[in-house]
Design a protein around this motif. Structure first.
Motif, PDB file in Angstrom:
ATOM      1  N   SER A  40       0.816  -1.213   0.000  1.00  0.00           N
ATOM      2  CA  SER A  40       0.000   0.000   0.000  1.00  0.00           C
ATOM      3  C   SER A  40       0.848   1.261   0.000  1.00  0.00           C
ATOM      4  N   VAL A  41       1.830   1.318   0.886  1.00  0.00           N
ATOM      5  CA  VAL A  41       2.648   2.521   0.997  1.00  0.00           C
ATOM      6  C   VAL A  41       3.531   2.691  -0.238  1.00  0.00           C
ATOM      7  N   SER A  42       4.127   1.606  -0.717  1.00  0.00           N
ATOM      8  CA  SER A  42       5.005   1.743  -1.886  1.00  0.00           C
ATOM      9  C   SER A  42       4.227   2.177  -3.124  1.00  0.00           C
ATOM     10  N   SER A  43       3.003   1.688  -3.310  1.00  0.00           N
ATOM     11  CA  SER A  43       2.208   2.124  -4.465  1.00  0.00           C
ATOM     12  C   SER A  43       1.834   3.599  -4.336  1.00  0.00           C
ATOM     13  N   LYS A  44       1.543   4.057  -3.125  1.00  0.00           N
ATOM     14  CA  LYS A  44       1.235   5.480  -2.924  1.00  0.00           C
ATOM     15  C   LYS A  44       2.450   6.348  -3.204  1.00  0.00           C
ATOM     16  N   VAL A  45       3.630   5.894  -2.812  1.00  0.00           N
ATOM     17  CA  VAL A  45       4.857   6.647  -3.070  1.00  0.00           C
ATOM     18  C   VAL A  45       5.117   6.729  -4.576  1.00  0.00           C
ATOM     19  N   ILE A  46       4.943   5.627  -5.298  1.00  0.00           N
ATOM     20  CA  ILE A  46       5.182   5.616  -6.743  1.00  0.00           C
ATOM     21  C   ILE A  46       4.205   6.538  -7.467  1.00  0.00           C
ATOM     22  N   VAL A  47       2.933   6.466  -7.135  1.00  0.00           N
ATOM     23  CA  VAL A  47       1.938   7.324  -7.784  1.00  0.00           C
ATOM     24  C   VAL A  47       2.191   8.787  -7.436  1.00  0.00           C
ATOM     25  N   SER A  48       2.533   9.080  -6.187  1.00  0.00           N
ATOM     26  CA  SER A  48       2.828  10.457  -5.793  1.00  0.00           C
ATOM     27  C   SER A  48       4.044  10.991  -6.530  1.00  0.00           C
ATOM     28  N   ALA A  49       5.080  10.160  -6.691  1.00  0.00           N
ATOM     29  CA  ALA A  49       6.274  10.588  -7.420  1.00  0.00           C
ATOM     30  C   ALA A  49       5.938  10.863  -8.883  1.00  0.00           C
ATOM     31  N   LEU A  50       5.108  10.038  -9.483  1.00  0.00           N
ATOM     32  CA  LEU A  50       4.700  10.250 -10.870  1.00  0.00           C
ATOM     33  C   LEU A  50       3.922  11.557 -11.010  1.00  0.00           C
ATOM     34  N   ILE A  51       3.034  11.829 -10.077  1.00  0.00           N
ATOM     35  CA  ILE A  51       2.252  13.072 -10.110  1.00  0.00           C
ATOM     36  C   ILE A  51       3.160  14.280  -9.936  1.00  0.00           C
ATOM     37  N   TRP A  53       6.352  14.489 -10.615  1.00  0.00           N
ATOM     38  CA  TRP A  53       7.183  14.601 -11.817  1.00  0.00           C
ATOM     39  C   TRP A  53       6.426  15.307 -12.936  1.00  0.00           C
ATOM     40  N   THR A  54       5.154  14.931 -13.126  1.00  0.00           N
ATOM     41  CA  THR A  54       4.378  15.570 -14.190  1.00  0.00           C
ATOM     42  C   THR A  54       4.063  17.029 -13.872  1.00  0.00           C
ATOM     43  N   ILE A  55       3.953  17.381 -12.598  1.00  0.00           N
ATOM     44  CA  ILE A  55       3.704  18.773 -12.219  1.00  0.00           C
ATOM     45  C   ILE A  55       4.973  19.607 -12.377  1.00  0.00           C
ATOM     46  N   LEU A  56       6.107  19.075 -11.918  1.00  0.00           N
ATOM     47  CA  LEU A  56       7.353  19.837 -11.926  1.00  0.00           C
ATOM     48  C   LEU A  56       8.016  19.896 -13.307  1.00  0.00           C
ATOM     49  N   PHE A  57       7.887  18.852 -14.097  1.00  0.00           N
ATOM     50  CA  PHE A  57       8.517  18.790 -15.418  1.00  0.00           C
ATOM     51  C   PHE A  57       7.494  18.340 -16.463  1.00  0.00           C
ATOM     52  N   PRO A  58       6.512  19.177 -16.781  1.00  0.00           N
ATOM     53  CA  PRO A  58       5.426  18.739 -17.650  1.00  0.00           C
ATOM     54  C   PRO A  58       5.859  18.396 -19.079  1.00  0.00           C
ATOM     55  N   GLN A  60       8.940  17.359 -20.204  1.00  0.00           N
ATOM     56  CA  GLN A  60       9.702  16.105 -20.185  1.00  0.00           C
ATOM     57  C   GLN A  60       8.788  14.921 -19.898  1.00  0.00           C
ATOM     58  N   ALA A  61       7.881  15.073 -18.936  1.00  0.00           N
ATOM     59  CA  ALA A  61       6.958  13.990 -18.590  1.00  0.00           C
ATOM     60  C   ALA A  61       6.046  13.668 -19.763  1.00  0.00           C
ATOM     61  N   GLY A  62       5.551  14.704 -20.434  1.00  0.00           N
ATOM     62  CA  GLY A  62       4.683  14.481 -21.575  1.00  0.00           C
ATOM     63  C   GLY A  62       5.384  13.723 -22.695  1.00  0.00           C
ATOM     64  N   GLU A  63       6.629  14.114 -22.994  1.00  0.00           N
ATOM     65  CA  GLU A  63       7.391  13.429 -24.045  1.00  0.00           C
ATOM     66  C   GLU A  63       7.688  11.988 -23.662  1.00  0.00           C
ATOM     67  N   THR A  64       8.108  11.782 -22.414  1.00  0.00           N
ATOM     68  CA  THR A  64       8.454  10.430 -21.955  1.00  0.00           C
ATOM     69  C   THR A  64       7.230   9.527 -21.934  1.00  0.00           C
TER      70      THR A  64
END
Length: 109
Positions: A40-51, A53-58, A60-64
């Motif tokens: 549960s915690v690891s999936s929340k950390v991964i999803v939060s990191a993805l979110i 990343w897309t907010i801070l580097f839109p 780069q995230a969009g291209e990737t």
């Protein structure tokens, strides 16, 4: 493993009993009651990191993510078509001949 009648019968046939109990640690209480805390915690950390990343580097995230999407579609599109065809075939076999549901009398709603 405790021998039960089902296990004893299975072992007489030379087959192992089915796997019914898995050694998964789950929380006994609290917010994660009934769930594995690590999963549960690891999936929340991964999803939060993805979110983040897309907010801070839109750009780069969009291209990737677009490249990842294109790769998935290019590599698995054929399998997707076969999977959908198989699911449709199974659904049709479960349902019966075409039009069967329409032949039944309609029930009032």
């Amino acid at each position: 493993m405790t021998q039960t009648p089902a296990n004893a019968a299975a072992s007489k046939d030379g087959m192992e009993p089915p796997l019914c109990e898995l050694p998964i640690t789950i929380a006994d209480g609290g917010f994660y009651h009934g769930f594995n805390k690590l999963v549960s915690v690891s999936s929340k950390v991964i999803v939060s990191a993805l979110i983040l990343w897309t907010i801070l580097f839109p750009v780069q995230a969009g291209e990737t993510l677009a490249e990842a999407n294109a790769t998935l579609i290019r590599e698995f599109a054929g399998w997707y078509v076969y999977l959908v065809a198989f699911i449709m075939l199974v659904a049709q076999l479960q349902r019966g001949r075409p039009g069967r549901l329409r032949d039944r009398p309609q029930r009032p709603v």
